[in-house]
Design a protein around this motif. Sequence first.
Motif, PDB file in Angstrom:
ATOM      1  N   LYS A  15     -10.531  15.384  96.355  1.00  0.00           N
ATOM      2  CA  LYS A  15     -11.143  15.945  96.983  1.00  0.00           C
ATOM      3  C   LYS A  15     -12.681  15.829  96.937  1.00  0.00           C
ATOM      4  O   LYS A  15     -13.715  14.830  98.023  1.00  0.00           O
ATOM      5  CB  LYS A  15     -11.386  17.800  97.645  1.00  0.00           C
ATOM      6  CG  LYS A  15     -12.109  17.809  98.574  1.00  0.00           C
ATOM      7  CD  LYS A  15     -11.704  19.604  98.953  1.00  0.00           C
ATOM      8  CE  LYS A  15     -12.525  19.704 100.138  1.00  0.00           C
ATOM      9  NZ  LYS A  15     -12.492  21.546 100.200  1.00  0.00           N
ATOM     10  N   GLY A  16     -13.140  15.599  95.990  1.00  0.00           N
ATOM     11  CA  GLY A  16     -14.303  15.174  95.278  1.00  0.00           C
ATOM     12  C   GLY A  16     -14.966  14.144  95.064  1.00  0.00           C
ATOM     13  O   GLY A  16     -15.700  13.376  95.650  1.00  0.00           O
ATOM     14  N   ALA A  17     -13.414  13.124  94.695  1.00  0.00           N
ATOM     15  CA  ALA A  17     -13.927  11.625  94.972  1.00  0.00           C
ATOM     16  C   ALA A  17     -14.074  11.377  96.622  1.00  0.00           C
ATOM     17  O   ALA A  17     -14.594  10.588  97.123  1.00  0.00           O
ATOM     18  CB  ALA A  17     -12.311  11.318  94.487  1.00  0.00           C
ATOM     19  N   LYS A  18     -13.137  11.665  97.841  1.00  0.00           N
ATOM     20  CA  LYS A  18     -13.448  11.678  98.870  1.00  0.00           C
ATOM     21  C   LYS A  18     -14.555  11.888  99.123  1.00  0.00           C
ATOM     22  O   LYS A  18     -15.436  10.928  99.943  1.00  0.00           O
ATOM     23  CB  LYS A  18     -12.189  12.385 100.174  1.00  0.00           C
ATOM     24  CG  LYS A  18     -10.867  12.111  99.464  1.00  0.00           C
ATOM     25  CD  LYS A  18      -9.598  13.001 100.347  1.00  0.00           C
ATOM     26  CE  LYS A  18      -8.328  11.956  99.836  1.00  0.00           C
ATOM     27  NZ  LYS A  18      -7.526  13.531 100.702  1.00  0.00           N
ATOM     28  N   ASP A  19     -15.568  12.806  98.787  1.00  0.00           N
ATOM     29  CA  ASP A  19     -16.496  12.985  99.150  1.00  0.00           C
ATOM     30  C   ASP A  19     -17.595  11.892  98.753  1.00  0.00           C
ATOM     31  O   ASP A  19     -18.297  12.525  98.848  1.00  0.00           O
ATOM     32  CB  ASP A  19     -16.720  14.766  98.524  1.00  0.00           C
ATOM     33  CG  ASP A  19     -16.058  15.721  99.532  1.00  0.00           C
ATOM     34  OD1 ASP A  19     -15.655  15.859 100.555  1.00  0.00           O
ATOM     35  OD2 ASP A  19     -16.121  16.610  98.809  1.00  0.00           O
ATOM     36  N   LYS A  20     -17.063  11.504  97.191  1.00  0.00           N
ATOM     37  CA  LYS A  20     -18.333  10.703  97.131  1.00  0.00           C
ATOM     38  C   LYS A  20     -18.037   9.685  97.711  1.00  0.00           C
ATOM     39  O   LYS A  20     -18.948   9.096  98.363  1.00  0.00           O
ATOM     40  CB  LYS A  20     -17.322  10.283  95.335  1.00  0.00           C
ATOM     41  CG  LYS A  20     -17.885  11.329  94.730  1.00  0.00           C
ATOM     42  CD  LYS A  20     -17.768  10.975  92.879  1.00  0.00           C
ATOM     43  CE  LYS A  20     -18.201  12.381  91.933  1.00  0.00           C
ATOM     44  NZ  LYS A  20     -17.692  12.062  90.989  1.00  0.00           N
TER      45      LYS A  20
END
Length: 185
Positions: A94-99
């Motif tokens: 999820k953090g990678a998608k947000d990045k």
Amino acid sequence: MASFPNNYTHRKVADTAAKACEICYKPSTSVLVTPENKDFFYVCPAHLKDKGFCNPIIDEAAVAAKKKREMEAEVQRVKQEFEEKQKKKKEKEKGAKDKNKDKDKDAEGEKSETKDEKKSDEKVRPVLSQPATSPSPEEEPRVFSLQKAFYQLRIDKKRNAEVAKRNRERLQNPNLFPQVPKGFP
């Protein structure tokens, strides 16, 4: 007197209630007790390990139940660790998608976020690495059977105490002694 079974349970008493060991007469807080409390005596823990004095009686059903509980606890712990890892993995994705969405952010801001995630991972891992089941202090056997000679001594001592008690009761009974003749000869 009905003899008692050669089956003694090891119990501890308070330090203030310590009495002399039956074998070496040193103060001891360990007591061996028969079922229904028919017989008991104080004994040092060192004597319990002596094969010439007593043998431990191992309850196979209790050992099997204990192993089963330990295995269930281990399975629960492993499941919990797996679930935590899955949550971390989803959070990272999820953090990678947000990045990817927020490419406009500063490179420094992203580095601080990843550092925060690593720190939180380090805080969680020591808790998970600790074993859920700590070794219990009661690893020693609790039930013992005395060797033949010591068991016979306990029976003899109990029997002699009962005979002495019966004799005391007889001596206190006034009908035991003959009475003075009341008539003339």
